[in-house]
Design a protein around this motif. Structure first.
Motif, short mmCIF file in Angstrom:
data_model
loop_
_atom_site.label_atom_id
_atom_site.label_comp_id
_atom_site.label_asym_id
_atom_site.label_seq_id
_atom_site.Cartn_x
_atom_site.Cartn_y
_atom_site.Cartn_z
N ASP A 143 0.72 -1.21 -0.09
CA ASP A 143 0.11 0.04 -0.08
C ASP A 143 1.06 1.28 0.03
O ASP A 143 0.51 2.25 -0.89
N GLY A 144 1.92 1.32 0.63
CA GLY A 144 2.93 2.41 0.92
C GLY A 144 3.44 2.63 -0.80
O GLY A 144 3.79 3.61 -0.98
N LEU A 150 1.49 6.85 -6.99
CA LEU A 150 0.64 7.82 -7.37
C LEU A 150 0.94 9.10 -6.93
O LEU A 150 0.81 10.07 -7.72
N SER A 151 1.95 9.42 -5.87
CA SER A 151 2.43 10.82 -5.65
C SER A 151 3.41 11.12 -6.69
O SER A 151 3.48 12.36 -7.11
N GLU A 152 3.77 10.32 -7.42
CA GLU A 152 4.97 10.86 -8.63
C GLU A 152 4.28 10.61 -9.78
O GLU A 152 4.85 10.83 -10.96
N GLY A 153 3.23 10.41 -9.92
CA GLY A 153 2.55 10.49 -11.22
C GLY A 153 2.65 9.24 -12.02
O GLY A 153 2.52 9.49 -13.24
N ILE A 154 2.97 8.00 -11.54
CA ILE A 154 3.23 6.79 -12.18
C ILE A 154 1.95 5.96 -12.12
O ILE A 154 1.64 5.52 -10.79
N ARG A 211 12.83 5.76 -10.23
CA ARG A 211 12.68 4.48 -9.62
C ARG A 211 13.10 4.40 -8.38
O ARG A 211 12.35 3.71 -7.41
N GLN A 212 14.46 4.61 -8.20
CA GLN A 212 15.21 4.43 -6.82
C GLN A 212 14.39 5.30 -5.99
O GLN A 212 14.79 4.82 -4.73
N HIS A 213 14.14 6.44 -6.14
CA HIS A 213 13.51 7.16 -5.27
C HIS A 213 12.14 6.78 -4.61
O HIS A 213 11.77 6.59 -3.48
N ILE A 214 11.49 6.07 -5.57
CA ILE A 214 10.18 5.47 -5.24
C ILE A 214 10.55 4.09 -4.37
O ILE A 214 9.81 3.86 -3.19
N GLU A 215 11.44 3.40 -4.66
CA GLU A 215 11.81 2.16 -3.59
C GLU A 215 12.13 2.71 -2.48
O GLU A 215 12.02 2.03 -1.65
N ASP A 216 13.18 3.83 -2.56
CA ASP A 216 13.59 4.30 -1.22
C ASP A 216 12.53 4.85 -0.46
O ASP A 216 12.52 4.40 0.98
N ARG A 217 11.55 5.34 -0.97
CA ARG A 217 10.47 6.11 -0.31
C ARG A 217 9.70 5.05 0.41
O ARG A 217 9.00 5.08 1.22
#
Length: 257
Positions: A143-144, A150-154, A211-217
């Motif tokens: 869910d996270g 969603l927050s990154e427009g993906i 993609r790395q930002h999304i994974e880290d977040r």
């Protein structure tokens, strides 16, 4: 493993849920009679038409409780086939995992799939209790991850295209399992190229950074569950759980098809 183990497919088929209907119904049964639109929203990356076709009539064939019971029975059968119930560290792994899952329950807001599963009663059987705890942790992180995308427009399809561009998962598997037509997949690729996230069919430097930002977040959003254990117990859990993962793989519980 419950989405790949043949025990699950057999038990869902016995209820009249064939093909992907068993997957969608079993994972969404914690919601009750989940509509196709609810599944599309929370599962995020499946072709909506595919979901509607699979979910249509599912709750006429079986009740959510029947599906949940079948899912639990299948998980127990499959994990016992893998010998999980015989591993000496079961009690300690269960205790640590339950602590993490209980901590996650204090942060359920904005995590619909997790919250629905967290509201289910804990099974009595130790193997199933461990499986339920791991299910909660999986949905908590998932869910996270959706929130980050969603927050990154993906969107859901774009997330699959970016995943395929890493080369970590065969593109044919992602297309087939999520049932996206070639034309829509190609359109998503073009949108991502326009955003500078793809270079041909591979991630551009900007795409790799995003993609790395999304994974880290996503990892940071999952931390509340594991912070409850602390570094030492997290390391202990990783050490003790390794044979459990190997047993699942060696038993073929993650084989596709």
């Amino acid at each position: 493993m419950i989405y790949f183990a043949p025990e699950g497919r057999r038990r869902y088929a016995d209820l009249g849920l064939s093909g992907r209907a068993g997957y969608f119904a079993s994972r969404s049964a914690a919601f009750g009679r989940a509509s196709a639109e609810l599944v599309i929203s929370t599962f995020y990356n499946f072709n909506p038409d595919f979901v509607r076709q699979a979910v249509d009539g599912a709750w006429d064939a079986a009740t959510p409780q029947q599906v949940l019971d079948a899912r639990h029975a299948a998980a127990s059968e499959a994990l016992r086939r893998a010998g999980i119930h015989e591993l000496t560290a079961l009690d300690e792994v269960l205790a640590l995992t339950r602590r993490a899952a209980d901590a996650a329950c204090e942060h359920a807001q904005g995590r619909p799939l997790f919250a629905a599963h967290a509201a289910l009663p804990w099974p009595e059987e130790p193997v199933l209790r461990l499986w339920h705890a791991q299910t909660l942790l999986r949905e908590f992180r998932g869910d996270g991850h959706v929130a980050c995308l969603l927050s990154e427009g993906i969107g859901g399809l774009e997330s699959l295209v970016l995943h395929a561009a890493t080369g970590d998962v065969p593109v044919d598997f992602l297309k087939a399992s999520r049932a996206w037509p070639e034309e829509e997949w190609a359109d998503a690729e073009e949108r991502l190229r326009t955003r500078g996230l793809l270079d041909g069919n591979s991630l551009s430097p900007e795409g790799a950074r995003l993609r790395q930002h999304i994974e880290d977040r996503t990892d940071r959003l999952a931390l509340p569950a594991y912070a409850a254990l602390g570094d030492a117990d997290c390391e202990r859990l990783a050490e003790l759980a390794s044979p459990f993962g190997r047993a699942v793989v060696d038993a073929g519980l993650l084989k596709i098809g």
